[in-house]
Design a protein around this motif. Structure first.
Motif, PDB file in Angstrom:
ATOM      1  N   PHE A  74     -11.227   1.599 -37.349  1.00 33.15           N
ATOM      2  CA  PHE A  74     -11.713   2.679 -38.161  1.00 33.15           C
ATOM      3  C   PHE A  74     -11.763   3.815 -37.427  1.00 33.15           C
ATOM      4  O   PHE A  74     -11.231   3.659 -36.360  1.00 33.15           O
ATOM      5  CB  PHE A  74     -13.368   2.700 -37.660  1.00 33.15           C
ATOM      6  CG  PHE A  74     -14.000   1.244 -38.584  1.00 33.15           C
ATOM      7  CD1 PHE A  74     -13.955   1.145 -39.465  1.00 33.15           C
ATOM      8  CD2 PHE A  74     -15.577   0.994 -38.047  1.00 33.15           C
ATOM      9  CE1 PHE A  74     -14.495  -0.282 -40.109  1.00 33.15           C
ATOM     10  CE2 PHE A  74     -16.374   0.239 -38.671  1.00 33.15           C
ATOM     11  CZ  PHE A  74     -15.967   0.003 -39.863  1.00 33.15           C
ATOM     12  N   ILE A  75     -11.684   5.114 -37.844  1.00 29.00           N
ATOM     13  CA  ILE A  75     -11.640   6.640 -37.599  1.00 29.00           C
ATOM     14  C   ILE A  75     -12.277   7.334 -36.681  1.00 29.00           C
ATOM     15  O   ILE A  75     -12.679   7.298 -38.342  1.00 29.00           O
ATOM     16  CB  ILE A  75      -9.961   6.885 -37.814  1.00 29.00           C
ATOM     17  CG1 ILE A  75      -8.945   5.823 -37.887  1.00 29.00           C
ATOM     18  CG2 ILE A  75      -9.568   7.737 -37.153  1.00 29.00           C
ATOM     19  CD1 ILE A  75      -7.423   6.481 -38.534  1.00 29.00           C
ATOM     20  N   ILE A  76     -12.403   7.973 -35.841  1.00 26.21           N
ATOM     21  CA  ILE A  76     -12.992   8.655 -35.874  1.00 26.21           C
ATOM     22  C   ILE A  76     -12.624  10.403 -35.756  1.00 26.21           C
ATOM     23  O   ILE A  76     -11.714  10.470 -34.860  1.00 26.21           O
ATOM     24  CB  ILE A  76     -14.219   8.395 -34.465  1.00 26.21           C
ATOM     25  CG1 ILE A  76     -15.630   9.365 -34.305  1.00 26.21           C
ATOM     26  CG2 ILE A  76     -13.730   8.574 -33.663  1.00 26.21           C
ATOM     27  CD1 ILE A  76     -16.433   8.778 -33.517  1.00 26.21           C
ATOM     28  N   SER A  77     -13.216  11.154 -36.303  1.00 25.17           N
ATOM     29  CA  SER A  77     -12.909  13.042 -36.289  1.00 25.17           C
ATOM     30  C   SER A  77     -13.976  13.338 -36.225  1.00 25.17           C
ATOM     31  O   SER A  77     -14.746  13.310 -36.641  1.00 25.17           O
ATOM     32  CB  SER A  77     -11.784  12.541 -37.016  1.00 25.17           C
ATOM     33  OG  SER A  77     -11.857  12.806 -37.887  1.00 25.17           O
ATOM     34  N   ARG A  78     -13.740  14.429 -35.947  1.00 23.38           N
ATOM     35  CA  ARG A  78     -14.499  15.742 -35.783  1.00 23.38           C
ATOM     36  C   ARG A  78     -13.742  16.553 -36.392  1.00 23.38           C
ATOM     37  O   ARG A  78     -12.463  17.697 -36.224  1.00 23.38           O
ATOM     38  CB  ARG A  78     -15.191  15.758 -34.808  1.00 23.38           C
ATOM     39  CG  ARG A  78     -14.032  16.018 -33.115  1.00 23.38           C
ATOM     40  CD  ARG A  78     -15.665  16.369 -32.591  1.00 23.38           C
ATOM     41  NE  ARG A  78     -15.893  17.220 -32.897  1.00 23.38           N
ATOM     42  CZ  ARG A  78     -17.598  17.680 -31.251  1.00 23.38           C
ATOM     43  NH1 ARG A  78     -17.894  16.566 -30.629  1.00 23.38           N
ATOM     44  NH2 ARG A  78     -18.377  18.271 -31.233  1.00 23.38           N
ATOM     45  N   ASP A  79     -14.448  18.131 -37.229  1.00 22.17           N
ATOM     46  CA  ASP A  79     -13.797  19.382 -37.095  1.00 22.17           C
ATOM     47  C   ASP A  79     -14.869  19.877 -36.853  1.00 22.17           C
ATOM     48  O   ASP A  79     -16.159  20.377 -37.210  1.00 22.17           O
ATOM     49  CB  ASP A  79     -13.849  19.464 -38.868  1.00 22.17           C
ATOM     50  CG  ASP A  79     -13.130  20.832 -39.562  1.00 22.17           C
ATOM     51  OD1 ASP A  79     -13.309  21.755 -38.534  1.00 22.17           O
ATOM     52  OD2 ASP A  79     -12.079  21.053 -40.570  1.00 22.17           O
ATOM     53  N   ASN A  80     -14.846  20.731 -36.194  1.00 25.01           N
ATOM     54  CA  ASN A  80     -15.381  21.647 -35.057  1.00 25.01           C
ATOM     55  C   ASN A  80     -15.965  22.872 -35.627  1.00 25.01           C
ATOM     56  O   ASN A  80     -16.242  23.851 -35.185  1.00 25.01           O
ATOM     57  CB  ASN A  80     -15.197  22.185 -33.459  1.00 25.01           C
ATOM     58  CG  ASN A  80     -15.126  20.612 -32.609  1.00 25.01           C
ATOM     59  OD1 ASN A  80     -15.856  19.890 -32.710  1.00 25.01           O
ATOM     60  ND2 ASN A  80     -14.066  20.544 -31.297  1.00 25.01           N
ATOM     61  N   TRP A  81     -15.166  23.774 -36.741  1.00 21.07           N
ATOM     62  CA  TRP A  81     -14.984  24.718 -37.795  1.00 21.07           C
ATOM     63  C   TRP A  81     -15.350  23.939 -38.388  1.00 21.07           C
ATOM     64  O   TRP A  81     -16.644  25.576 -38.487  1.00 21.07           O
ATOM     65  CB  TRP A  81     -13.968  24.538 -37.599  1.00 21.07           C
ATOM     66  CG  TRP A  81     -12.793  25.796 -37.102  1.00 21.07           C
ATOM     67  CD1 TRP A  81     -11.849  25.642 -35.967  1.00 21.07           C
ATOM     68  CD2 TRP A  81     -12.830  26.767 -36.227  1.00 21.07           C
ATOM     69  NE1 TRP A  81     -10.824  25.869 -35.432  1.00 21.07           N
ATOM     70  CE2 TRP A  81     -11.842  26.835 -35.481  1.00 21.07           C
ATOM     71  CE3 TRP A  81     -13.740  28.116 -36.432  1.00 21.07           C
ATOM     72  CZ2 TRP A  81     -11.688  28.439 -34.166  1.00 21.07           C
ATOM     73  CZ3 TRP A  81     -13.686  29.451 -35.448  1.00 21.07           C
ATOM     74  CH2 TRP A  81     -12.353  29.082 -34.439  1.00 21.07           C
ATOM     75  N   LYS A  82     -15.915  22.706 -38.861  1.00 18.91           N
ATOM     76  CA  LYS A  82     -16.720  22.965 -39.719  1.00 18.91           C
ATOM     77  C   LYS A  82     -18.369  21.692 -39.393  1.00 18.91           C
ATOM     78  O   LYS A  82     -19.155  22.393 -40.453  1.00 18.91           O
ATOM     79  CB  LYS A  82     -16.411  21.925 -41.276  1.00 18.91           C
ATOM     80  CG  LYS A  82     -14.653  22.657 -41.633  1.00 18.91           C
ATOM     81  CD  LYS A  82     -14.210  21.788 -42.671  1.00 18.91           C
ATOM     82  CE  LYS A  82     -13.146  22.519 -43.685  1.00 18.91           C
ATOM     83  NZ  LYS A  82     -12.742  21.083 -44.513  1.00 18.91           N
ATOM     84  N   ASN A  83     -18.324  22.120 -38.254  1.00 22.05           N
ATOM     85  CA  ASN A  83     -19.771  20.937 -37.693  1.00 22.05           C
ATOM     86  C   ASN A  83     -19.868  19.932 -38.574  1.00 22.05           C
ATOM     87  O   ASN A  83     -20.662  19.825 -38.795  1.00 22.05           O
ATOM     88  CB  ASN A  83     -20.238  22.026 -38.075  1.00 22.05           C
ATOM     89  CG  ASN A  83     -20.806  23.539 -36.866  1.00 22.05           C
ATOM     90  OD1 ASN A  83     -19.382  23.556 -36.065  1.00 22.05           O
ATOM     91  ND2 ASN A  83     -21.681  24.035 -36.693  1.00 22.05           N
ATOM     92  N   MET A  93     -23.023   0.568 -30.744  1.00 19.09           N
ATOM     93  CA  MET A  93     -21.801   1.742 -31.166  1.00 19.09           C
ATOM     94  C   MET A  93     -20.794   1.305 -31.877  1.00 19.09           C
ATOM     95  O   MET A  93     -20.486   0.114 -31.884  1.00 19.09           O
ATOM     96  CB  MET A  93     -21.444   2.138 -29.683  1.00 19.09           C
ATOM     97  CG  MET A  93     -20.637   3.217 -29.592  1.00 19.09           C
ATOM     98  SD  MET A  93     -20.218   3.991 -28.398  1.00 19.09           S
ATOM     99  CE  MET A  93     -21.212   5.162 -27.968  1.00 19.09           C
ATOM    100  N   VAL A  94     -20.665   2.264 -32.685  1.00 14.34           N
ATOM    101  CA  VAL A  94     -19.312   2.022 -33.733  1.00 14.34           C
ATOM    102  C   VAL A  94     -17.883   3.007 -32.908  1.00 14.34           C
ATOM    103  O   VAL A  94     -16.993   2.290 -32.312  1.00 14.34           O
ATOM    104  CB  VAL A  94     -19.405   2.219 -34.686  1.00 14.34           C
ATOM    105  CG1 VAL A  94     -18.184   2.220 -35.656  1.00 14.34           C
ATOM    106  CG2 VAL A  94     -20.577   1.461 -35.576  1.00 14.34           C
ATOM    107  N   ALA A  95     -18.289   4.273 -32.506  1.00 13.82           N
ATOM    108  CA  ALA A  95     -17.168   5.142 -32.072  1.00 13.82           C
ATOM    109  C   ALA A  95     -17.504   6.151 -31.340  1.00 13.82           C
ATOM    110  O   ALA A  95     -18.893   6.073 -31.935  1.00 13.82           O
ATOM    111  CB  ALA A  95     -16.238   5.155 -33.187  1.00 13.82           C
ATOM    112  N   ALA A  96     -17.299   6.862 -30.507  1.00  8.05           N
ATOM    113  CA  ALA A  96     -17.671   8.074 -29.948  1.00  8.05           C
ATOM    114  C   ALA A  96     -16.410   8.974 -29.098  1.00  8.05           C
ATOM    115  O   ALA A  96     -14.809   8.593 -29.643  1.00  8.05           O
ATOM    116  CB  ALA A  96     -18.235   8.235 -28.732  1.00  8.05           C
ATOM    117  N   ILE A  97     -16.652  10.419 -30.067  1.00  7.23           N
ATOM    118  CA  ILE A  97     -15.433  11.382 -29.618  1.00  7.23           C
ATOM    119  C   ILE A  97     -15.808  12.504 -28.886  1.00  7.23           C
ATOM    120  O   ILE A  97     -17.220  12.569 -29.112  1.00  7.23           O
ATOM    121  CB  ILE A  97     -15.259  11.401 -31.240  1.00  7.23           C
ATOM    122  CG1 ILE A  97     -13.969  12.734 -31.231  1.00  7.23           C
ATOM    123  CG2 ILE A  97     -16.377  12.243 -31.156  1.00  7.23           C
ATOM    124  CD1 ILE A  97     -13.483  12.541 -32.484  1.00  7.23           C
ATOM    125  N   SER A  98     -15.235  12.917 -28.061  1.00  9.13           N
ATOM    126  CA  SER A  98     -15.503  13.965 -27.080  1.00  9.13           C
ATOM    127  C   SER A  98     -15.923  15.296 -27.590  1.00  9.13           C
ATOM    128  O   SER A  98     -14.862  15.647 -28.691  1.00  9.13           O
ATOM    129  CB  SER A  98     -14.823  14.184 -25.573  1.00  9.13           C
ATOM    130  OG  SER A  98     -13.371  14.302 -26.013  1.00  9.13           O
TER     131      SER A  98
END
Length: 123
Positions: free
Chosen positions: A65-74, A45-50
């Motif tokens: 490293f920086i993990i991120s997410r855009d829940n509008w763009k999936n 594992m590198v990283a995880a995001i809820s």
């Protein structure tokens, strides 16, 4: 379905940003993660995001490293900075098996995987 993009060849000290595009489910309901597998080594594992964007990093990646997410763009991202030759690997994105607000922290928490994207760090 999960599709990773953004891999490639980069010099030591350089940066890359990986993307993971998700389709076929409710992206915003699931925790997500990045894993990697170097040649001859086990996947790690590198990283995880809820789903609420709380994050977890493996110690050796924290600060680089920086993990991120855009829940509008999936889409989920992994910004990788100060890359080292030992970061060379196939990088996979994964989605948690179950809808949950928790950060998935173990490989067994994940049920869907992308095909991987190759990252090579070399001069």
């Amino acid at each position: 379905q999960l599709v990773e993009t953004g891999g490639g060849l980069v010099q030591p000290g350089g940066s890359l940003k990986l993307s993971c595009a998700a389709s076929g489910g409710t992206f915003s309901d699931y925790g997500m993660g990045w894993f990697r597998q170097a040649l001859g080594k086990e996947r790690e594992m590198v990283a995880a995001i809820s789903r609420d964007k709380n994050t977890f990093y493996k110690d050796s990646m924290r600060g680089r490293f920086i993990i991120s997410r855009d829940n509008w763009k999936n889409i989920m991202y992994l910004q990788m900075n100060a890359l080292k030759p030992e970061d060379s690997a196939v990088y996979y994105c994964a989605a948690a098996r179950r809808r949950s607000g928790l950060i998935p922290r173990d490989e067994t928490d994940f049920g869907s995987w992308g095909q991987g994207t190759q990252v090579d760090v070399s001069s």
